[in-house]
Design a protein around this motif. Structure first.
Motif, PDB file in Angstrom:
ATOM      1  N   GLU A  14       5.209  29.123   1.998  1.00 27.16           N
ATOM      2  CA  GLU A  14       5.842  29.535   3.264  1.00 27.16           C
ATOM      3  C   GLU A  14       4.826  29.687   4.386  1.00 27.16           C
ATOM      4  N   ILE A  15       3.578  29.948   3.992  1.00 28.66           N
ATOM      5  CA  ILE A  15       2.463  29.971   4.949  1.00 28.66           C
ATOM      6  C   ILE A  15       1.505  28.884   4.500  1.00 28.66           C
ATOM      7  N   PRO A  16       1.067  28.027   5.439  1.00 28.68           N
ATOM      8  CA  PRO A  16       0.185  26.928   5.030  1.00 28.68           C
ATOM      9  C   PRO A  16      -1.194  27.413   4.582  1.00 28.68           C
ATOM     10  N   SER A  17      -1.770  26.677   3.670  1.00 30.29           N
ATOM     11  CA  SER A  17      -3.139  26.982   3.229  1.00 30.29           C
ATOM     12  C   SER A  17      -3.794  25.663   2.852  1.00 30.29           C
ATOM     13  N   TYR A  18      -5.119  25.673   2.890  1.00 30.36           N
ATOM     14  CA  TYR A  18      -5.884  24.495   2.456  1.00 30.36           C
ATOM     15  C   TYR A  18      -6.058  24.630   0.948  1.00 30.36           C
ATOM     16  N   THR A  19      -5.097  24.046   0.215  1.00 23.79           N
ATOM     17  CA  THR A  19      -5.020  24.243  -1.233  1.00 23.79           C
ATOM     18  C   THR A  19      -5.930  23.253  -1.953  1.00 23.79           C
ATOM     19  N   ILE A  20      -6.737  23.767  -2.895  1.00 22.97           N
ATOM     20  CA  ILE A  20      -7.612  22.865  -3.661  1.00 22.97           C
ATOM     21  C   ILE A  20      -7.234  22.813  -5.128  1.00 22.97           C
ATOM     22  N   TYR A  21      -6.374  23.730  -5.586  1.00 23.05           N
ATOM     23  CA  TYR A  21      -5.957  23.724  -6.994  1.00 23.05           C
ATOM     24  C   TYR A  21      -4.615  24.428  -7.103  1.00 23.05           C
ATOM     25  N   GLU A  22      -3.748  23.899  -7.969  1.00 16.92           N
ATOM     26  CA  GLU A  22      -2.465  24.571  -8.211  1.00 16.92           C
ATOM     27  C   GLU A  22      -1.952  24.184  -9.588  1.00 16.92           C
ATOM     28  N   ASP A  23      -1.451  25.171 -10.315  1.00 13.17           N
ATOM     29  CA  ASP A  23      -0.710  24.901 -11.551  1.00 13.17           C
ATOM     30  C   ASP A  23       0.473  25.861 -11.597  1.00 13.17           C
ATOM     31  N   ASP A  24       1.126  25.976 -12.749  1.00 12.63           N
ATOM     32  CA  ASP A  24       2.324  26.823 -12.824  1.00 12.63           C
ATOM     33  C   ASP A  24       2.023  28.289 -12.510  1.00 12.63           C
ATOM     34  N   ASP A  25       0.822  28.732 -12.846  1.00 14.42           N
ATOM     35  CA  ASP A  25       0.488  30.161 -12.749  1.00 14.42           C
ATOM     36  C   ASP A  25      -0.394  30.540 -11.567  1.00 14.42           C
TER      37      ASP A  25
END
Ligand code: 5GP
Ligand code: ZN
Length: 114
Positions: A14-25
């Motif tokens: 809902e708020i943007p971020s510079y994401t470098i990693y994501e998984d289910d948790d």
């Protein structure tokens, strides 16, 4: 999701971020006010105010993820060292009350005291 929690909103996209990693948790993204190049914030997607509330299963999954990110930052940014930092409670310097770990690359030319 906790009302008015900025990191819950980042976890939900809902708020943007510079994401470098994501998984289910977990989700990891660049700190908005970095202490060094590549300063990353790692959060569990499920809200916990801090370590005192963190689910132990989530806690047990955290370090392998932090290690993967640390290795990726070292490979990509060629940092010479790295700090893992984690604040719990206002007295300890916590300002965002959704558990998070700081992953802070360190460089010889860019010595910064956190
Ligand atoms: P604490 O002081 O709670 O350990 O760390 C909170 C961190 O979250 C700070 O380093 C701060 O710069 C970062 N931060 C606060 N709000 C935002 C935000 O909206 N986006 C991002 N990417 N980082 C944030
Ligand atoms: Zn939250």
């Amino acid at each position: 999701m906790k009302d008015n929690c900025i990191f819950c909103k980042i976890a939900a996209g809902e708020i943007p971020s510079y994401t470098i990693y994501e998984d289910d948790d977990f989700k990891a993204f660049m700190d908005i006010s970095p202490a060094s190049k590549g300063h990353t914030i790692l959060i569990p997607k499920v809200h916990a105010d801090n370590l005192f509330e963190l689910d132990e299963t989530v806690a047990s999954k955290l370090l392998p993820v932090a290690a993967r990110i640390a290795k990726a930052l070292k490979a990509e940014l060629h940092c010479e060292g790295l700090n893992l930092l984690q604040n719990n409670g206002e007295i300890a310097g916590q300002t965002v009350f959704h558990f998070h770990m700081h992953i802070i690359p360190r460089y010889e030319v860019d010595k910064v005291v956190v």
